[in-house]
Motif scaffolding. Structure first.
Motif, PDB file in Angstrom:
ATOM      1  N   GLN A 294       0.850  -1.190   0.000  1.00 44.22           N
ATOM      2  CA  GLN A 294       0.000   0.000   0.000  1.00 44.22           C
ATOM      3  C   GLN A 294       0.879   1.231   0.000  1.00 44.22           C
ATOM      4  O   GLN A 294       1.658   1.455   0.941  1.00 44.22           O
ATOM      5  CB  GLN A 294      -0.928   0.006   1.222  1.00 44.22           C
ATOM      6  CG  GLN A 294      -1.957   1.104   1.199  1.00 44.22           C
ATOM      7  CD  GLN A 294      -3.061   0.875   2.218  1.00 44.22           C
ATOM      8  OE1 GLN A 294      -2.916   0.086   3.157  1.00 44.22           O
ATOM      9  NE2 GLN A 294      -4.174   1.553   2.040  1.00 44.22           N
ATOM     10  N   ALA A 295       0.738   2.031  -1.041  1.00 47.66           N
ATOM     11  CA  ALA A 295       1.447   3.302  -1.138  1.00 47.66           C
ATOM     12  C   ALA A 295       0.594   4.383  -0.484  1.00 47.66           C
ATOM     13  O   ALA A 295      -0.634   4.240  -0.387  1.00 47.66           O
ATOM     14  CB  ALA A 295       1.712   3.639  -2.602  1.00 47.66           C
ATOM     15  N   PRO A 296       1.207   5.486  -0.038  1.00 46.40           N
ATOM     16  CA  PRO A 296       0.438   6.555   0.604  1.00 46.40           C
ATOM     17  C   PRO A 296      -0.685   7.046  -0.299  1.00 46.40           C
ATOM     18  O   PRO A 296      -0.477   7.344  -1.481  1.00 46.40           O
ATOM     19  CB  PRO A 296       1.485   7.648   0.825  1.00 46.40           C
ATOM     20  CG  PRO A 296       2.783   6.918   0.892  1.00 46.40           C
ATOM     21  CD  PRO A 296       2.649   5.764  -0.049  1.00 46.40           C
ATOM     22  N   GLY A 297      -1.883   7.109   0.249  1.00 49.52           N
ATOM     23  CA  GLY A 297      -3.023   7.625  -0.486  1.00 49.52           C
ATOM     24  C   GLY A 297      -3.613   6.676  -1.512  1.00 49.52           C
ATOM     25  O   GLY A 297      -4.507   7.061  -2.273  1.00 49.52           O
ATOM     26  N   LYS A 298      -3.112   5.441  -1.524  1.00 46.95           N
ATOM     27  CA  LYS A 298      -3.612   4.483  -2.519  1.00 46.95           C
ATOM     28  C   LYS A 298      -4.200   3.254  -1.829  1.00 46.95           C
ATOM     29  O   LYS A 298      -3.952   2.993  -0.651  1.00 46.95           O
ATOM     30  CB  LYS A 298      -2.490   4.060  -3.456  1.00 46.95           C
ATOM     31  CG  LYS A 298      -1.983   5.185  -4.348  1.00 46.95           C
ATOM     32  CD  LYS A 298      -1.048   4.658  -5.407  1.00 46.95           C
ATOM     33  CE  LYS A 298      -0.609   5.751  -6.350  1.00 46.95           C
ATOM     34  NZ  LYS A 298       0.302   5.250  -7.407  1.00 46.95           N
ATOM     35  N   GLU A 299      -4.953   2.493  -2.616  1.00 44.05           N
ATOM     36  CA  GLU A 299      -5.520   1.254  -2.117  1.00 44.05           C
ATOM     37  C   GLU A 299      -4.417   0.196  -1.958  1.00 44.05           C
ATOM     38  O   GLU A 299      -3.402   0.231  -2.654  1.00 44.05           O
ATOM     39  CB  GLU A 299      -6.558   0.722  -3.104  1.00 44.05           C
ATOM     40  CG  GLU A 299      -7.796   1.593  -3.254  1.00 44.05           C
ATOM     41  CD  GLU A 299      -8.739   1.408  -2.096  1.00 44.05           C
ATOM     42  OE1 GLU A 299      -9.343   2.399  -1.664  1.00 44.05           O
ATOM     43  OE2 GLU A 299      -8.872   0.269  -1.595  1.00 44.05           O
TER      44      GLU A 299
ATOM     45  N   MET B  43      12.876  -9.033  -4.014  1.00 42.03           N
ATOM     46  CA  MET B  43      12.545  -7.910  -4.882  1.00 42.03           C
ATOM     47  C   MET B  43      13.826  -7.389  -5.522  1.00 42.03           C
ATOM     48  O   MET B  43      14.723  -6.907  -4.826  1.00 42.03           O
ATOM     49  CB  MET B  43      11.869  -6.796  -4.072  1.00 42.03           C
ATOM     50  CG  MET B  43      10.650  -7.277  -3.301  1.00 42.03           C
ATOM     51  SD  MET B  43       9.758  -5.938  -2.466  1.00 42.03           S
ATOM     52  CE  MET B  43      10.977  -5.406  -1.283  1.00 42.03           C
ATOM     53  N   ASN B  44      13.901  -7.497  -6.828  1.00 40.95           N
ATOM     54  CA  ASN B  44      15.061  -7.027  -7.579  1.00 40.95           C
ATOM     55  C   ASN B  44      14.676  -5.854  -8.473  1.00 40.95           C
ATOM     56  O   ASN B  44      13.491  -5.629  -8.738  1.00 40.95           O
ATOM     57  CB  ASN B  44      15.629  -8.156  -8.440  1.00 40.95           C
ATOM     58  CG  ASN B  44      16.100  -9.345  -7.628  1.00 40.95           C
ATOM     59  OD1 ASN B  44      16.565  -9.193  -6.493  1.00 40.95           O
ATOM     60  ND2 ASN B  44      15.980 -10.533  -8.195  1.00 40.95           N
ATOM     61  N   SER B  45      15.676  -5.119  -8.911  1.00 39.95           N
ATOM     62  CA  SER B  45      15.454  -3.986  -9.812  1.00 39.95           C
ATOM     63  C   SER B  45      14.352  -3.080  -9.284  1.00 39.95           C
ATOM     64  O   SER B  45      13.414  -2.707 -10.005  1.00 39.95           O
ATOM     65  CB  SER B  45      15.102  -4.478 -11.225  1.00 39.95           C
ATOM     66  OG  SER B  45      16.123  -5.300 -11.730  1.00 39.95           O
ATOM     67  N   LEU B  46      14.451  -2.716  -8.030  1.00 45.71           N
ATOM     68  CA  LEU B  46      13.404  -1.917  -7.401  1.00 45.71           C
ATOM     69  C   LEU B  46      13.268  -0.555  -8.057  1.00 45.71           C
ATOM     70  O   LEU B  46      14.265   0.049  -8.500  1.00 45.71           O
ATOM     71  CB  LEU B  46      13.685  -1.768  -5.912  1.00 45.71           C
ATOM     72  CG  LEU B  46      13.324  -3.009  -5.088  1.00 45.71           C
ATOM     73  CD1 LEU B  46      14.027  -2.987  -3.740  1.00 45.71           C
ATOM     74  CD2 LEU B  46      11.819  -3.103  -4.903  1.00 45.71           C
ATOM     75  N   GLU B  47      12.051  -0.090  -8.098  1.00 48.60           N
ATOM     76  CA  GLU B  47      11.709   1.194  -8.709  1.00 48.60           C
ATOM     77  C   GLU B  47      11.028   2.066  -7.656  1.00 48.60           C
ATOM     78  O   GLU B  47      10.427   1.540  -6.707  1.00 48.60           O
ATOM     79  CB  GLU B  47      10.765   0.960  -9.895  1.00 48.60           C
ATOM     80  CG  GLU B  47      11.328   0.036 -10.956  1.00 48.60           C
ATOM     81  CD  GLU B  47      10.272  -0.398 -11.961  1.00 48.60           C
ATOM     82  OE1 GLU B  47       9.080  -0.076 -11.764  1.00 48.60           O
ATOM     83  OE2 GLU B  47      10.647  -1.073 -12.949  1.00 48.60           O
ATOM     84  N   PRO B  48      11.083   3.393  -7.820  1.00 50.93           N
ATOM     85  CA  PRO B  48      10.380   4.266  -6.853  1.00 50.93           C
ATOM     86  C   PRO B  48       8.900   3.912  -6.717  1.00 50.93           C
ATOM     87  O   PRO B  48       8.336   4.054  -5.630  1.00 50.93           O
ATOM     88  CB  PRO B  48      10.572   5.656  -7.458  1.00 50.93           C
ATOM     89  CG  PRO B  48      11.872   5.559  -8.191  1.00 50.93           C
ATOM     90  CD  PRO B  48      11.899   4.173  -8.757  1.00 50.93           C
ATOM     91  N   GLU B  49       8.308   3.394  -7.780  1.00 54.44           N
ATOM     92  CA  GLU B  49       6.889   3.017  -7.733  1.00 54.44           C
ATOM     93  C   GLU B  49       6.631   1.811  -6.833  1.00 54.44           C
ATOM     94  O   GLU B  49       5.478   1.494  -6.532  1.00 54.44           O
ATOM     95  CB  GLU B  49       6.381   2.712  -9.138  1.00 54.44           C
ATOM     96  CG  GLU B  49       6.317   3.909 -10.076  1.00 54.44           C
ATOM     97  CD  GLU B  49       7.682   4.359 -10.562  1.00 54.44           C
ATOM     98  OE1 GLU B  49       7.805   5.540 -10.945  1.00 54.44           O
ATOM     99  OE2 GLU B  49       8.641   3.542 -10.557  1.00 54.44           O
ATOM    100  N   ASP B  50       7.676   1.122  -6.423  1.00 55.22           N
ATOM    101  CA  ASP B  50       7.527  -0.013  -5.508  1.00 55.22           C
ATOM    102  C   ASP B  50       7.439   0.431  -4.043  1.00 55.22           C
ATOM    103  O   ASP B  50       7.232  -0.398  -3.153  1.00 55.22           O
ATOM    104  CB  ASP B  50       8.704  -0.982  -5.662  1.00 55.22           C
ATOM    105  CG  ASP B  50       8.765  -1.617  -7.035  1.00 55.22           C
ATOM    106  OD1 ASP B  50       9.885  -1.715  -7.594  1.00 55.22           O
ATOM    107  OD2 ASP B  50       7.706  -2.006  -7.549  1.00 55.22           O
ATOM    108  N   THR B  51       7.587   1.712  -3.802  1.00 60.43           N
ATOM    109  CA  THR B  51       7.527   2.233  -2.438  1.00 60.43           C
ATOM    110  C   THR B  51       6.163   1.994  -1.811  1.00 60.43           C
ATOM    111  O   THR B  51       5.133   2.198  -2.458  1.00 60.43           O
ATOM    112  CB  THR B  51       7.839   3.737  -2.436  1.00 60.43           C
ATOM    113  OG1 THR B  51       9.211   3.925  -2.819  1.00 60.43           O
ATOM    114  CG2 THR B  51       7.611   4.351  -1.066  1.00 60.43           C
ATOM    115  N   GLY B  52       6.165   1.563  -0.558  1.00 54.46           N
ATOM    116  CA  GLY B  52       4.921   1.354   0.159  1.00 54.46           C
ATOM    117  C   GLY B  52       5.135   0.470   1.370  1.00 54.46           C
ATOM    118  O   GLY B  52       6.251   0.016   1.640  1.00 54.46           O
TER     119      GLY B  52
END
Length: 128
Positions: free
Chosen positions: A38-43, A82-91
């Motif tokens: 779950q990312a901030p502000g998201k489901e 988790m490999n090749s992590l991206e900023p979108e994986d934050t949560g």
């Protein structure tokens, strides 16, 4: 069933992390285990899941080929590599268990309502 998730942290884009979820409280031969985030502000969204008998595994499209879910039977622990992590994986990453089904089809493994136990979550932050 008690689920304890750990292993999160702050990493840079492209780095790897391994999350762990230690399960206790019952035998684990008939469980479906999953990871959600779950990312901030998201489901809260599905990441990966598998049936403990090994007959079914599922990944979200966004993490396929980068993340791998696995287990250690002796330790009653589920991992998320988790490999090749991206900023979108934050949560916040949560592990979850379905204790009533030995098997869920890949098509429904990503549905939160199927899981009746949840861990407390571990924060993953990926900086760009």
């Amino acid at each position: 069933v008690q689920l304890q998730a750990y292993g999160g942290g702050l990493v840079q884009a492209g780095d790897s992390l391994r999350l762990s979820c230690a399960a206790s409280g019952r035998t684990f031969s008939n469980l479906v285990m999953g990871w959600f985030r779950q990312a901030p502000g998201k489901e809260r969204e599905f990441v990966a899941a598998f049936s403990w008998n090994g007959f079914s595994t599922s990944y979200a499209d966004s993490v396929k080929d980068r993340f791998t879910i696995s287990r250690d039977n002796a330790k009653n622990t589920v991992y998320l590599q988790m490999n090749s992590l991206e900023p979108e994986d934050t949560g916040v990453y949560y592990c979850a268990a379905n204790t009533e089904k030995a098997y869920l089809s890949p098509q429904v493994m990503g549905i939160k309502a199927w899981y009746d136990y949840w861990g407390q979550g571990t924060q993953v932050t990926v900086s760009s």
